[in-house]
Write a protein that holds these residues in place. Structure first.
Motif, PDB file in Angstrom:
ATOM      1  N   GLN A   1      20.645 -42.564  53.801  1.00  0.00           N
ATOM      2  CA  GLN A   1      21.244 -43.620  54.616  1.00  0.00           C
ATOM      3  C   GLN A   1      20.150 -44.579  55.059  1.00  0.00           C
TER       4      GLN A   1
ATOM      5  N   ARG B   1      19.228 -45.977  57.805  1.00  0.00           N
ATOM      6  CA  ARG B   1      19.247 -46.003  59.264  1.00  0.00           C
ATOM      7  C   ARG B   1      18.309 -44.959  59.832  1.00  0.00           C
TER       8      ARG B   1
ATOM      9  N   ARG C   1      17.858 -42.526  63.370  1.00  0.00           N
ATOM     10  CA  ARG C   1      18.292 -42.069  64.690  1.00  0.00           C
ATOM     11  C   ARG C   1      17.139 -42.317  65.636  1.00  0.00           C
TER      12      ARG C   1
ATOM     13  N   SER D   1      20.896 -45.653  67.294  1.00  0.00           N
ATOM     14  CA  SER D   1      20.475 -45.771  65.904  1.00  0.00           C
ATOM     15  C   SER D   1      20.105 -47.206  65.582  1.00  0.00           C
TER      16      SER D   1
ATOM     17  N   ILE E   1      20.505 -49.458  62.483  1.00  0.00           N
ATOM     18  CA  ILE E   1      21.355 -49.403  61.286  1.00  0.00           C
ATOM     19  C   ILE E   1      21.083 -50.588  60.365  1.00  0.00           C
ATOM     20  N   ARG E   2      21.634 -50.499  59.171  1.00  0.00           N
ATOM     21  CA  ARG E   2      21.549 -51.565  58.149  1.00  0.00           C
ATOM     22  C   ARG E   2      20.106 -51.956  57.826  1.00  0.00           C
ATOM     23  N   LEU E   3      19.224 -50.977  57.729  1.00  0.00           N
ATOM     24  CA  LEU E   3      17.821 -51.259  57.432  1.00  0.00           C
ATOM     25  C   LEU E   3      17.615 -51.825  56.038  1.00  0.00           C
TER      26      LEU E   3
ATOM     27  N   PRO F   1      19.561 -55.953  60.236  1.00  0.00           N
ATOM     28  CA  PRO F   1      19.532 -54.643  60.893  1.00  0.00           C
ATOM     29  C   PRO F   1      19.967 -54.791  62.350  1.00  0.00           C
TER      30      PRO F   1
ATOM     31  N   TRP G   1      10.677 -48.729  57.542  1.00  0.00           N
ATOM     32  CA  TRP G   1      11.617 -48.653  56.418  1.00  0.00           C
ATOM     33  C   TRP G   1      11.029 -49.306  55.168  1.00  0.00           C
TER      34      TRP G   1
END
Length: 113
Positions: free
Chosen positions: A43, A45, A47, A63, A65-67, A72, A100
């Motif tokens: 995924q 993302r 945490r 979180s 997200i959408r890295l 994001p 990332w």
């Protein structure tokens, strides 16, 4: 930072500790708090948990997200921390995106060999 690559990267890795079995873990200090970022295998993302210097435990913040996109975002799950997280969201997201991208570069370099 000590990186452990997510499971979807084929690069061999040393024996991870039990805390690292979910994937990558790293820490950053932002806004006076130590944040821990943990990758979720397969995924795009992280945490995010946090700890204060005077506490001996961590708590969930949310979180990033959408890295894997140009948009994001930070999703906060701790109601009492929304104001603090909003104030530091740009730095939290920036740190997550930076790590990332380094993971992706490392995986792509390994796959190219």
């Amino acid at each position: 930072m000590n990186f452990v690559l997510p499971d979807d990267c084929d690069r061999p890795r040393s024996d991870p500790s039990e805390d690292e079995l979910d994937g990558l873990h790293f820490a950053a200090v932002i806004g006076g708090r130590r944040l821990y970022f943990a990758a979720i295998p397969s995924q795009a993302r992280f945490r995010v948990t946090m700890a204060r210097a005077w506490e001996m435990q961590t708590e969930a913040l949310g979180s990033v997200i959408r890295l894997d996109t140009d948009m994001p975002g930070l999703r906060v799950c701790a109601p009492m921390e929304v104001e603090w997280a909003d104030k530091h969201a740009e730095k939290i997201i920036s740190e997550a995106v930076s790590v990332w991208r380094s993971i992706i570069r490392d995986c792509e370099a390994w796959e190219g060999n």
